[in-house]
Scaffold this motif. Sequence first.
Motif, short mmCIF file in Angstrom:
data_model
loop_
_atom_site.label_atom_id
_atom_site.label_comp_id
_atom_site.label_asym_id
_atom_site.label_seq_id
_atom_site.Cartn_x
_atom_site.Cartn_y
_atom_site.Cartn_z
N PHE A 111 0.83 -1.21 0.00
CA PHE A 111 0.00 0.00 0.00
C PHE A 111 0.86 1.26 0.00
N LYS A 112 1.98 1.23 0.71
CA LYS A 112 2.88 2.39 0.70
C LYS A 112 3.39 2.67 -0.71
N LEU A 113 3.81 1.61 -1.39
CA LEU A 113 4.31 1.77 -2.75
C LEU A 113 3.22 2.23 -3.70
N LEU A 114 2.02 1.66 -3.56
CA LEU A 114 0.90 2.04 -4.42
C LEU A 114 0.56 3.52 -4.26
N SER A 115 0.47 3.97 -3.03
CA SER A 115 0.06 5.34 -2.76
C SER A 115 1.09 6.35 -3.25
N VAL A 116 2.35 6.14 -2.90
CA VAL A 116 3.40 7.09 -3.26
C VAL A 116 3.63 7.13 -4.77
N ALA A 117 3.74 5.96 -5.40
CA ALA A 117 4.00 5.92 -6.84
C ALA A 117 2.87 6.57 -7.63
N THR A 118 1.62 6.31 -7.23
CA THR A 118 0.48 6.89 -7.94
C THR A 118 0.41 8.39 -7.75
N PHE A 119 0.70 8.87 -6.54
CA PHE A 119 0.65 10.32 -6.27
C PHE A 119 1.69 11.05 -7.10
N LEU A 120 2.92 10.56 -7.09
CA LEU A 120 3.98 11.21 -7.88
C LEU A 120 3.69 11.10 -9.37
N GLY A 121 3.19 9.94 -9.81
CA GLY A 121 2.85 9.78 -11.22
C GLY A 121 1.77 10.74 -11.66
N VAL A 178 -8.77 16.85 -16.62
CA VAL A 178 -9.86 16.37 -15.76
C VAL A 178 -9.69 14.89 -15.48
N LEU A 179 -9.37 14.13 -16.51
CA LEU A 179 -9.19 12.69 -16.37
C LEU A 179 -8.01 12.37 -15.44
N THR A 180 -6.89 13.04 -15.64
CA THR A 180 -5.68 12.75 -14.87
C THR A 180 -5.87 13.02 -13.38
N SER A 181 -6.70 13.99 -13.02
CA SER A 181 -6.90 14.33 -11.62
C SER A 181 -7.48 13.18 -10.81
N VAL A 182 -8.11 12.21 -11.47
CA VAL A 182 -8.69 11.05 -10.76
C VAL A 182 -7.57 10.19 -10.15
N LEU A 183 -6.35 10.26 -10.66
CA LEU A 183 -5.24 9.50 -10.09
C LEU A 183 -4.95 9.92 -8.65
N PHE A 184 -5.20 11.19 -8.30
CA PHE A 184 -5.00 11.64 -6.92
C PHE A 184 -5.97 10.93 -5.98
N LEU A 185 -7.19 10.67 -6.48
CA LEU A 185 -8.17 9.93 -5.69
C LEU A 185 -7.68 8.50 -5.43
N ALA A 186 -7.13 7.87 -6.46
CA ALA A 186 -6.61 6.50 -6.30
C ALA A 186 -5.50 6.47 -5.26
N SER A 187 -4.60 7.43 -5.30
CA SER A 187 -3.51 7.49 -4.33
C SER A 187 -4.03 7.64 -2.92
N GLY A 188 -5.05 8.47 -2.72
CA GLY A 188 -5.62 8.67 -1.40
C GLY A 188 -6.26 7.42 -0.83
N ILE A 189 -6.96 6.67 -1.69
CA ILE A 189 -7.61 5.43 -1.23
C ILE A 189 -6.55 4.41 -0.81
N TRP A 190 -5.52 4.24 -1.61
CA TRP A 190 -4.46 3.29 -1.24
C TRP A 190 -3.71 3.74 0.01
N PHE A 191 -3.64 5.05 0.24
CA PHE A 191 -2.99 5.56 1.45
C PHE A 191 -3.73 5.06 2.70
N ILE A 192 -5.05 4.94 2.62
CA ILE A 192 -5.84 4.44 3.74
C ILE A 192 -5.43 3.00 4.09
N GLY A 193 -5.11 2.22 3.04
CA GLY A 193 -4.75 0.82 3.25
C GLY A 193 -3.52 0.63 4.11
#
Length: 501
Positions: free
Chosen positions: A352-362, A448-463
């Motif tokens: 989850f740490k890797l998922l959240s950080v990599a997605t946020f930076l990406g 608009v589409l790319t901004s949804v990646l920030f949502l994905a990062s936030g959800i994985w951060f919860i994990g």
Amino acid sequence: MALAPTPSLLAPQPSWFTPKRLLAIFCAINLLNYVDRGAIASNGVNGSPRSCSDSGTCSSGSGIQGDFNLNNFQDGVISSAFMVGLLVASPIFASLAKSVNPFRLIGVGLTVWTLATAGCGFSFDFWSITIFRMFVGVGEASFISLAAPFIDDNAPVEQKTAWLGIFYMCIPSGIAVGYVYGGLVGSYLTWHWAFWIEALLMLPFAILGFVMKPLQLKGFSHTEPEKALISVETDCLGDEVASIGKDGSIEATKASRSSDADSYSDHLMRVLKDMKCLLVERVYVVNVLGYIAYNFVIGAYSYWGPKAGYSIYHMSNADLLFGGVTIVCGIFGSLAGGYVLDLMNSTLTNAFKLLSVATFLGAIFCFAAFCFKSLYAFIVLFAIGELLVFATQGPVNYVCLHSVKPSLRPLSMAISTVSIHIFGDVPSSPLVGVLQDHINDWRISALVLTSVLFLASGIWFIGIFLHSVDRFNEDSEHSIPIPDRSSTTPLLEENSAERSV
């Protein structure tokens, strides 16, 4: 003197298959699946719509969109049509893995895929190609549900995530090859040939699924060679499903004794119970929710990327450029994500740490890329963003496989696939098409589409903060003991002693 353990308790070891050969074959199949998705999205195969200028001059268009006179919404529907078959068939194939050999199920699915893909080449209007694309999804359903558990079973313990990363590397690289492949076929032949060639390439793998000695998954046991597999487990609700008798026979328990175990109602109830077991696994649910948001973006990127790039930056050959960037970043990103997690120690929390950080930076790099008007700045920033985003492929599927009981892994992969598609890339392509039809600005649509990646990062951060248990690595979670390479398992020794003369 104790007798040797019966063969039914030991996993069969087909002579031809080695773990590396299995990985290579599954990677080739996965690559073809995604070449098909990239090809249908390429400008060479997908083409352009018919249009008329102010002077009255009309263009006949090209490719599928031109031949069938499709608007952007219909074009987006074609890209998502195969998902209908995928979503319906995935849980079915996953549940059948408890009664039919999973390896044979893969052969059935690949046969359907081959026939349906060939049918796409013979389609003559919007509805005919839409129906064939649905059957392409049915064919792919068995493979995507069962391939990852097979790989997880056979991968070295210290390289499990890396092997999954290699397998899922075929997603971005396959789509990228599909862009290039579709562009070349569209230039030198017609779009129909793209599908016919794909079918011919998949045919040998479909045949292989029937002629090779089948493998079995951990958590399942053969009752008769090549006939049935029975899961021996206590489910999350505390109900024992089946057990092994002292004579090695399979004994049905509880409800299965009182009714026909093969009846449709019993099978449906078992599937519903298994699905409930998945839904109570918070780690699994959070992982899939993040994966949905992630796939919403990736699905639309893969379909509309070449068109958006051509419109925003006036690329001379958007298929080749997007294909080249995606294939390089997809390969290195997917491999790097798997290897990094193995180096970090493959735990669910680290995943989850890797998922959240990599997605946020990406997300930051991809968003910034579309803000620049320079093509060169866009390529550099978008490439870095894709490299980071694709690093999630191994870890996210590792969590899907290791946060549930071993016998639930096929269903966990199926439900994950169903969820990320039905809530992710199935609606994303048509919705982006509708957004573009209204605002007529690909740059804004892409932002608009790319901004949804920030949502994905936030959800994985919860994990990261959830209490997680690696179900696969707990001996108590294995319904069928996994024989140690150097010694006999305690359960096998106990069963042998009970059969002693």
